[in-house]
Design an enzyme around this catalytic site. Sequence first.
Site, PDB file in Angstrom:
ATOM      1  N   GLY A  56       0.780  -1.231   0.000  1.00 42.22           N
ATOM      2  CA  GLY A  56       0.000   0.000   0.000  1.00 42.22           C
ATOM      3  C   GLY A  56       0.808   1.274   0.000  1.00 42.22           C
ATOM      4  O   GLY A  56       0.256   2.368  -0.149  1.00 42.22           O
ATOM      5  N   HIS A  57       2.124   1.186   0.151  1.00 38.76           N
ATOM      6  CA  HIS A  57       2.950   2.394   0.203  1.00 38.76           C
ATOM      7  C   HIS A  57       3.740   2.485  -1.090  1.00 38.76           C
ATOM      8  O   HIS A  57       4.854   1.999  -1.179  1.00 38.76           O
ATOM      9  CB  HIS A  57       3.868   2.366   1.425  1.00 38.76           C
ATOM     10  CG  HIS A  57       4.394   3.714   1.794  1.00 38.76           C
ATOM     11  ND1 HIS A  57       5.702   4.061   1.638  1.00 38.76           N
ATOM     12  CD2 HIS A  57       3.770   4.800   2.315  1.00 38.76           C
ATOM     13  CE1 HIS A  57       5.880   5.302   2.051  1.00 38.76           C
ATOM     14  NE2 HIS A  57       4.722   5.774   2.462  1.00 38.76           N
ATOM     15  N   PHE A  58       3.113   3.104  -2.081  1.00 36.26           N
ATOM     16  CA  PHE A  58       3.655   3.231  -3.439  1.00 36.26           C
ATOM     17  C   PHE A  58       3.874   1.855  -4.064  1.00 36.26           C
ATOM     18  O   PHE A  58       5.013   1.420  -4.260  1.00 36.26           O
ATOM     19  CB  PHE A  58       4.952   4.041  -3.458  1.00 36.26           C
ATOM     20  CG  PHE A  58       4.872   5.362  -2.756  1.00 36.26           C
ATOM     21  CD1 PHE A  58       3.883   6.286  -3.072  1.00 36.26           C
ATOM     22  CD2 PHE A  58       5.784   5.695  -1.776  1.00 36.26           C
ATOM     23  CE1 PHE A  58       3.813   7.502  -2.425  1.00 36.26           C
ATOM     24  CE2 PHE A  58       5.719   6.905  -1.122  1.00 36.26           C
ATOM     25  CZ  PHE A  58       4.731   7.818  -1.448  1.00 36.26           C
ATOM     26  N   VAL A  63       8.475   2.025  -1.027  1.00 39.02           N
ATOM     27  CA  VAL A  63       9.378   2.807  -0.191  1.00 39.02           C
ATOM     28  C   VAL A  63       8.991   2.548   1.265  1.00 39.02           C
ATOM     29  O   VAL A  63       7.807   2.579   1.618  1.00 39.02           O
ATOM     30  CB  VAL A  63       9.249   4.317  -0.511  1.00 39.02           C
ATOM     31  CG1 VAL A  63      10.082   5.154   0.446  1.00 39.02           C
ATOM     32  CG2 VAL A  63       9.647   4.600  -1.953  1.00 39.02           C
TER      33      VAL A  63
END
Length: 154
Positions: A56-58, A63
């Site tokens: 879910g983080h890019f 990252v």
Amino acid sequence: MQEGNDSLNSMDIYEVLKHLPHRYPFLLVDRVIDYKVNDYLTAIKNVSYNEPCFPGHFPHRPVMPGVLILEALAQATGILAYKSTAQTPTEKSLYYFVGIDKARFKQPVVPGDQLTLEVKLTRTLRGIWKFDGLACVDGKVVCEAELMCAERDV
């Protein structure tokens, strides 16, 4: 942060688990490379693509979130505080992350990186422990901050 120390005090994952109450998916210290009670601690966190934050983080350019890098540094401070007081976490008392100042992020941390976490005790006053923290990848600083922790009853 070590200076001319010929004998290293290391901790494997089993020893780390004795000194941190955190467990998957929030345990962010894999091994302690070296420490000196009431002084410094150097640890590592292996960053894997399988970390629960990456989908879910890019998703197309994963990252590691900065708050997790700071949490990894905070966990390193907790280990050093416990080692310095010859204690371990209990059901009645824990070291909590209580403050952060001057946090700076220098470059992204991505899957495949190995974070080196360095914390140095700078002061203890009225039960508040203050540390300088650095997180590095391949010798380059990726994050720096001043962190504070304190022992509190649960």
